[in-house]
Design a protein around this motif. Structure first.
Motif, PDB file in Angstrom:
ATOM      1  N   THR A   6       0.682  -1.169  -0.131  1.00 39.44           N
ATOM      2  CA  THR A   6       0.115   0.052   0.100  1.00 39.44           C
ATOM      3  C   THR A   6       1.049   1.318   0.002  1.00 39.44           C
ATOM      4  OG1 THR A   6      -0.031   0.156   2.610  1.00 39.44           O
ATOM      5  CG2 THR A   6      -1.758  -1.123   1.532  1.00 39.44           C
ATOM      6  N   THR A   7       0.401   2.402  -0.366  1.00 38.87           N
ATOM      7  CA  THR A   7       0.874   3.532  -0.060  1.00 38.87           C
ATOM      8  C   THR A   7       1.628   3.860   1.244  1.00 38.87           C
ATOM      9  OG1 THR A   7      -0.871   4.840   0.434  1.00 38.87           O
ATOM     10  CG2 THR A   7      -0.419   4.663  -1.809  1.00 38.87           C
ATOM     11  N   LYS A   8       1.116   3.135   2.192  1.00 41.51           N
ATOM     12  CA  LYS A   8       1.895   3.274   3.679  1.00 41.51           C
ATOM     13  C   LYS A   8       2.848   2.261   3.927  1.00 41.51           C
ATOM     14  CE  LYS A   8      -2.158   5.113   6.115  1.00 41.51           C
ATOM     15  NZ  LYS A   8      -2.886   5.090   7.091  1.00 41.51           N
ATOM     16  N   GLY A   9       3.362   1.545   2.620  1.00 45.16           N
ATOM     17  CA  GLY A   9       4.316   0.362   2.943  1.00 45.16           C
ATOM     18  C   GLY A   9       3.769  -0.808   3.406  1.00 45.16           C
ATOM     19  N   GLN A  10       2.444  -0.927   3.698  1.00 43.46           N
ATOM     20  CA  GLN A  10       1.899  -2.307   4.442  1.00 43.46           C
ATOM     21  C   GLN A  10       1.587  -3.276   3.142  1.00 43.46           C
ATOM     22  OE1 GLN A  10      -1.382  -0.309   6.097  1.00 43.46           O
ATOM     23  NE2 GLN A  10      -0.266   0.148   8.065  1.00 43.46           N
ATOM     24  N   VAL A  11       1.159  -4.387   3.685  1.00 42.58           N
ATOM     25  CA  VAL A  11       0.831  -5.614   2.953  1.00 42.58           C
ATOM     26  C   VAL A  11      -0.043  -6.438   3.940  1.00 42.58           C
ATOM     27  CG1 VAL A  11       3.018  -5.755   1.592  1.00 42.58           C
ATOM     28  CG2 VAL A  11       3.030  -7.205   3.375  1.00 42.58           C
ATOM     29  N   THR A  12      -0.713  -7.106   3.326  1.00 39.93           N
ATOM     30  CA  THR A  12      -1.725  -8.137   3.800  1.00 39.93           C
ATOM     31  C   THR A  12      -1.066  -9.612   3.738  1.00 39.93           C
ATOM     32  OG1 THR A  12      -3.836  -6.852   3.105  1.00 39.93           O
ATOM     33  CG2 THR A  12      -4.058  -9.308   3.917  1.00 39.93           C
ATOM     34  N   ILE A  13      -0.952 -10.220   4.765  1.00 37.52           N
ATOM     35  CA  ILE A  13      -0.399 -11.438   4.841  1.00 37.52           C
ATOM     36  C   ILE A  13      -1.602 -12.441   4.405  1.00 37.52           C
ATOM     37  CG2 ILE A  13       0.710 -13.307   6.340  1.00 37.52           C
ATOM     38  CD1 ILE A  13       1.764 -11.126   8.159  1.00 37.52           C
TER      39      ILE A  13
END
Length: 78
Positions: A6-13
């Motif tokens: 994401t734009t916040k540097g997050q990913v869904t595991i």
């Protein structure tokens, strides 16, 4: 299996990975390099979830003893 950052540097595991590692909401994970410089995702507490087979251990009852199994295989009658 892939996921987008994401734009916040997050990913869904992915669920399959969460299930494999037995991750619950609030679980902490760690990213590290292995000897091949691959990135490894693991539980931060170092716990290894039990295998699918380990989870089933004991569900069928105590079962026969080794001697009883050998008698059945040999066809021994008492």
């Amino acid at each position: 299996m892939s996921t987008k950052v994401t734009t916040k540097g997050q990913v869904t595991i992915p669920k399959a990975v969460r299930d494999l590692l037995d991750l619950k909401p609030g679980s902490e994970v760690r990213f590290r390099y292995n000897d091949n410089r691959d990135i490894v995702l693991e539980r931060a507490d170092g716990e290894r979830p039990p295998s699918k087979f380990r989870k089933l251990l004991g569900h069928a009852g105590p079962g026969p003893t080794t001697d009883e199994i050998m008698k059945m295989w040999r066809g021994d009658d008492d």
